[in-house]
Design a protein around this motif. Structure first.
Motif, PDB file in Angstrom:
ATOM      1  N   SER A 254      15.883   0.789  -0.058  1.00  0.00           N
ATOM      2  CA  SER A 254      16.882   0.600  -1.118  1.00  0.00           C
ATOM      3  C   SER A 254      17.979   1.648  -0.990  1.00  0.00           C
ATOM      4  N   LEU A 255      17.571   2.905  -0.756  1.00  0.00           N
ATOM      5  CA  LEU A 255      18.549   3.983  -0.589  1.00  0.00           C
ATOM      6  C   LEU A 255      19.508   3.659   0.538  1.00  0.00           C
TER       7      LEU A 255
ATOM      8  N   PRO B 199      23.110  12.413  -6.653  1.00  0.00           N
ATOM      9  CA  PRO B 199      22.265  11.222  -6.793  1.00  0.00           C
ATOM     10  C   PRO B 199      22.937  10.043  -6.075  1.00  0.00           C
ATOM     11  N   PRO B 200      22.189   9.326  -5.251  1.00  0.00           N
ATOM     12  CA  PRO B 200      22.793   8.240  -4.472  1.00  0.00           C
ATOM     13  C   PRO B 200      23.626   7.259  -5.301  1.00  0.00           C
ATOM     14  N   ALA B 201      23.189   6.959  -6.522  1.00  0.00           N
ATOM     15  CA  ALA B 201      23.914   5.990  -7.352  1.00  0.00           C
ATOM     16  C   ALA B 201      25.363   6.400  -7.590  1.00  0.00           C
TER      17      ALA B 201
ATOM     18  N   PRO C  64      10.517  -1.504  -2.291  1.00  0.00           N
ATOM     19  CA  PRO C  64      11.653  -0.696  -2.718  1.00  0.00           C
ATOM     20  C   PRO C  64      11.421   0.797  -2.490  1.00  0.00           C
TER      21      PRO C  64
ATOM     22  N   THR D 202      14.969   5.720 -10.896  1.00  0.00           N
ATOM     23  CA  THR D 202      14.636   5.126  -9.604  1.00  0.00           C
ATOM     24  C   THR D 202      15.135   6.075  -8.512  1.00  0.00           C
ATOM     25  N   VAL D 203      14.859   5.742  -7.270  1.00  0.00           N
ATOM     26  CA  VAL D 203      15.328   6.582  -6.161  1.00  0.00           C
ATOM     27  C   VAL D 203      16.844   6.758  -6.180  1.00  0.00           C
ATOM     28  N   PHE D 204      17.561   5.821  -6.786  1.00  0.00           N
ATOM     29  CA  PHE D 204      19.026   5.923  -6.835  1.00  0.00           C
ATOM     30  C   PHE D 204      19.497   7.099  -7.687  1.00  0.00           C
ATOM     31  N   ASP D 205      18.648   7.550  -8.596  1.00  0.00           N
ATOM     32  CA  ASP D 205      19.048   8.575  -9.568  1.00  0.00           C
ATOM     33  C   ASP D 205      18.722   9.996  -9.137  1.00  0.00           C
ATOM     34  N   ILE D 206      18.013  10.156  -8.033  1.00  0.00           N
ATOM     35  CA  ILE D 206      17.443  11.461  -7.708  1.00  0.00           C
ATOM     36  C   ILE D 206      18.268  12.176  -6.636  1.00  0.00           C
TER      37      ILE D 206
ATOM     38  N   GLU E 228      13.627   6.623  11.829  1.00  0.00           N
ATOM     39  CA  GLU E 228      14.787   6.769  12.717  1.00  0.00           C
ATOM     40  C   GLU E 228      16.052   6.326  11.999  1.00  0.00           C
ATOM     41  N   TYR E 229      17.059   7.177  12.068  1.00  0.00           N
ATOM     42  CA  TYR E 229      18.369   6.856  11.480  1.00  0.00           C
ATOM     43  C   TYR E 229      19.391   6.957  12.595  1.00  0.00           C
TER      44      TYR E 229
ATOM     45  N   GLU F 242      26.346   0.286   1.841  1.00  0.00           N
ATOM     46  CA  GLU F 242      27.445  -0.490   1.251  1.00  0.00           C
ATOM     47  C   GLU F 242      28.457   0.402   0.545  1.00  0.00           C
TER      48      GLU F 242
ATOM     49  N   TYR G 285      18.656   2.109   9.995  1.00  0.00           N
ATOM     50  CA  TYR G 285      17.536   2.915   9.512  1.00  0.00           C
ATOM     51  C   TYR G 285      16.265   2.146   9.831  1.00  0.00           C
TER      52      TYR G 285
ATOM     53  N   ARG H  79      20.260   0.715   1.762  1.00  0.00           N
ATOM     54  CA  ARG H  79      21.153  -0.386   1.382  1.00  0.00           C
ATOM     55  C   ARG H  79      22.301   0.166   0.541  1.00  0.00           C
ATOM     56  N   LEU H  80      21.998   1.081  -0.379  1.00  0.00           N
ATOM     57  CA  LEU H  80      23.037   1.643  -1.244  1.00  0.00           C
ATOM     58  C   LEU H  80      24.025   2.510  -0.442  1.00  0.00           C
ATOM     59  N   TYR H  81      23.506   3.477   0.313  1.00  0.00           N
ATOM     60  CA  TYR H  81      24.403   4.339   1.092  1.00  0.00           C
ATOM     61  C   TYR H  81      25.277   3.479   2.019  1.00  0.00           C
TER      62      TYR H  81
ATOM     63  N   LEU I 144      19.998  -4.018  -5.255  1.00  0.00           N
ATOM     64  CA  LEU I 144      19.711  -3.221  -4.050  1.00  0.00           C
ATOM     65  C   LEU I 144      18.328  -2.571  -4.022  1.00  0.00           C
ATOM     66  N   LEU I 145      17.684  -2.437  -5.207  1.00  0.00           N
ATOM     67  CA  LEU I 145      16.405  -1.745  -5.207  1.00  0.00           C
ATOM     68  C   LEU I 145      15.341  -2.610  -4.515  1.00  0.00           C
TER      69      LEU I 145
ATOM     70  N   LEU J 209      12.916   3.839   0.137  1.00  0.00           N
ATOM     71  CA  LEU J 209      13.810   4.352   1.178  1.00  0.00           C
ATOM     72  C   LEU J 209      14.750   3.258   1.698  1.00  0.00           C
TER      73      LEU J 209
END
Lengths: 331, 331
Positions: free
Chosen positions: A132-133, B314-316, A128, A309-313, B273-274, A139, A274, A135-137, B330-331, A130
Motif C-alpha cells: 500500500s505504501l 507520514p506517507p499520506a 495491505p 494505518t501505514v499511511f499515517d506513520i 528489493e526497491y 502515484e 518494489y 502504491r501511495l508513494y 490504495l490500502l 508495505l
C-alpha cells in the motif's frame, strides 16, 4: 532513547502469533510480556521460555501491564470483533486484510480507540501494508502513470480450498505466479492495461485419491469459473510423499510497480519497482507488525489517539534509532 | 480538501528547476507562482506561459506570496548557503545530497526554520530520499540482515569529469553499472559482503582529440586510483557524432535491497528489493521534490516548524487524496 523496553502482548497464537513471538526476539527494545489464547492456557506451549500464557478473558484486567497488543487473529471472523473490542482497552496493531471492508473496520476501531485514548493500527503487513505504501508513494511522485500489483509466487488458500472440494481430490495446493511477460512489459514502461487474470497464472499440485479419474479432476479445475477458467492454469498430479516434502512451505511475495511519465512532452519514462521474496509469509508479516508496534508505542507516548494505518506513520517511528543516527547512517 | 492551490516558487532555474516547473503541471492542487534566478530575469525563458521570473534579491519582500519554495541549486556551493538563508523566510524543500554533510546542513536549516516558524525539508530526491526510506523500512522490518545500495545504470558526473581532464580527451561520459552477479547473489539471499567496487563496474565513452594516443588514454583511465583502478572498467572510443547522438541522456536508477532472516533458527530468508529505472534523473528528482512540497504545505498549515527529512513525513502527506480515499483506494 527510552530505556524501558516496549511491553508487547500477543492475542491469538497461530502461525502469525508465533511469528510475532520470534520477531520480538530480534528487537532489543521490546519484550514479550504475555500471550493470550481462547484455548486452555496450559495447553499452549510457546517457543520462548518464561513467558506466561493467559486466557483472553483476563485481558480486561491487565491493561497496565502492556504497551501494545498485537492481534494475531484472522480477518474473516476474529478481527472484525476483536479490533474494536481490544481498541477500547489497549494500543493495538492488527493485520486486517479484507480490502473491501477496511473503511468499515477503520471506522469502528477509530471510534473505540478515540473513546479509550488508545492508538490502534489496522491493516499492517505487506498487502495491505508495505505494498500500500508503495502504491501511495508511486502515484504521489509520478501522478501521470499506472500502478501494478502482482502477487506471488505464493500459495492462495482460497484456490487451494476450491480444488480440495473436487471429488476424488485428497489434498491440493495452488500457487499464484506472476506472468513474466506482463511484468516485463510494465518494466519496459509500456504501461499495458492488464486485468488480474492477465497478470497471474495458476499452478496446481494435486494429490488424487486412489482410483480417481485424473482427467475429470483436471477438467473440473481448469474450467472452474472465477477461480481458474479465466486464467492460464496448469495441473500437476503428485503423490502424497512428494506433496508433503515439497509443498509445505509458506513462501510468498509479489511486486508493486509504478510506471509514469514526465517532461515537456510527457514522454520520459520512469519505472519504480518494489518486490518481496518471502521465505515465510507469516514470519515476514509478523516482522512488519512488530516494527509498527514500535511506532504505536511512540505515538501513544505522545498522547495520540485513534485508528491509524501505514499511511499515517512517519517512517522514523518504525526504527529504534534516534533521528540523528537515522540521518547520519541511512539518509 | 483545500480549494486554494499550493503556491510554489522555484529558486534556481537549471535542469532541476525546469523539472520542478514541469512536475507542478502534473499536480492539479499546485500552482507555480514564480521563478527566482541570479541571472537577469529578462534573460530567462520559462517553459510555462505567464509565470513571472524574478531576481533572487526580491525574495525577502515576497514572503506572503508563496507557500513553499523549492531550492534547485547545487549541493556543493549553493544549498549550504541558500538552505539556512531561505529557511529564515520561507517553507522550503531542497535536494542536498552531500551525504557526509547532512547532519551539519540539517542543524543549520533546523535552527533558521525554528527561529522563523517555517517547515524546511532537506535532502529530498531518490538518494538521499526514496532510497533512504527503503534502507530505513528494510532494517526496521528485518533487523537481522544486510542492506545493499546499487547505483546505475547512470552517468557519474565526477568520473566523467576525471576522464575529461586526461590529455588528448575531447569529451567523455562514464556510466556506473551494477554488477549483475552481485545483484543476483543478494537476490538469492546469500547476503554477500560487498564493497562499492564489487557492486559496480564502470563503462566509459570517450571522444579523443585528433591524433591522440588512444592506448595511452585508455591506460590512464583504467589505472586512475580511486576512480577506476579498483573497478572493472571498460573504455570505448567513439566519434563526436555518435557521442552527441547516444550519450546526451540523463537516465539513471539503482537498487536498494534488504536481505534478512527470521524464524526459530533464524534461517528463513526474505529479500526486499526497491529499484528505479529513470528516463531522466533531474525530472524524476523534481517529481519527488514536488510531492514533498505538498507535505511541507500541510505541515506548515498545522503550525509545525523546523527542518525535516523524508524519515519524518507520514506517507499520506505526499498525496492530494483524502485519508478516506487513500484507505479505500490504495490500502
Amino acid at each position: 532513547m527510552n530505556t524501558q523496553p516496549i511491553r508487547i502482548g500477543i492475542i491469538g497464537y497461530g502461525n502469525l502469533g508465533r511469528g510475532v513471538e520470534l520477531a520480538i526476539k530480534q528487537n532489543a527494545d521490546m519484550v514479550l510480556k504475555g500471550v493470550f489464547t481462547r484455548r486452555a492456557p496450559e495447553s499452549v506451549r510457546l517457543l520462548t521460555e518464561g513467558v506466561p500464557v493467559y486466557h483472553v478473558d483476563t485481558l480486561p484486567s491487565m491493561t497496565d501491564d502492556f504497551d501494545v497488543m498485537i492481534l494475531c487473529g484472522g480477518s474473516a471472523t476474529d478481527l472484525p470483533v476483536q479490533g474494536p473490542f481490544y481498541a477500547s482497552l489497549y494500543n493495538t496493531v492488527d493485520s486486517f486484510d479484507t480490502h473491501a471492508n477496511i473503511p468499515d473496520h477503520f471506522a469502528k476501531v477509530d471510534q473505540a480507540a478515540k473513546n479509550a485514548g488508545k492508538v490502534c493500527m489496522i491493516s499492517v503487513g505487506w498487502d495491505p501494508g508495505l505494498f500500500s505504501l508503495n502504491r501511495l508513494y508511486g502515484e504521489a511522485i509520478l501522478p501521470q502513470g499506472a500502478t501494478y500489483t502482482f502477487w506471488g509466487k505464493g500459495v492462495s488458500q482460497g484456490h487451494s480450498d476450491a480444488i480440495r472440494r473436487i471429488e476424488g481430490v485428497e489434498t491440493a495446493k495452488q500457487y499464484t505466479i506472476p506472468v513474466e511477460e506482463a511484468l516485463d512489459s510494465v518494466r519496459r514502461g509500456e504501461a499495458p492495461v492488464l486485468s488480474t487474470r492477465e497478470k497471474h497464472r495458476r499452478v496446481c499440485f494435486v494429490v488424487a485419491k486412489e482410483g480417481a479419474d485424473l482427467a475429470k479432476i483436471e477438467k473440473e479445475i481448469v474450467t472452474m469459473p472465477n477461480y481458474f477458467a479465466e486464467y492460464e492454469t496448469t495441473v500437476h498430479f503428485i503423490d502424497r510423499e512428494t506433496f508433503d516434502r515439497e509443498h509445505g512451505g509458506m513462501a510468498h511475495g509479489g511486486f508493486v510497480l509504478r510506471s509514469g511519465k514526465t517532461g515537456v512532452n510527457v514522454e520520459t519514462n520512469h519505472v519504480i519497482e518494489y518486490s518481496l521474496r518471502l521465505g515465510s509469509n507469516p514470519e515476514f508479516t509478523s516482522s512488519v507488525l512488530v516494527a509498527y508496534a514500535r511506532a504505536v508505542a511512540k505515538l501513544a507516548k505522545e498522547g495520540v489517539a485513534g485508528a491509524k494505518t501505514v499511511f499515517d506513520i512517519p517512517p522514523a517511528y518504525l526504527s529504534p534509532k534516534s533521528a540523528e543516527d537515522l540521518r547520519k547512517e541511512l539518509l
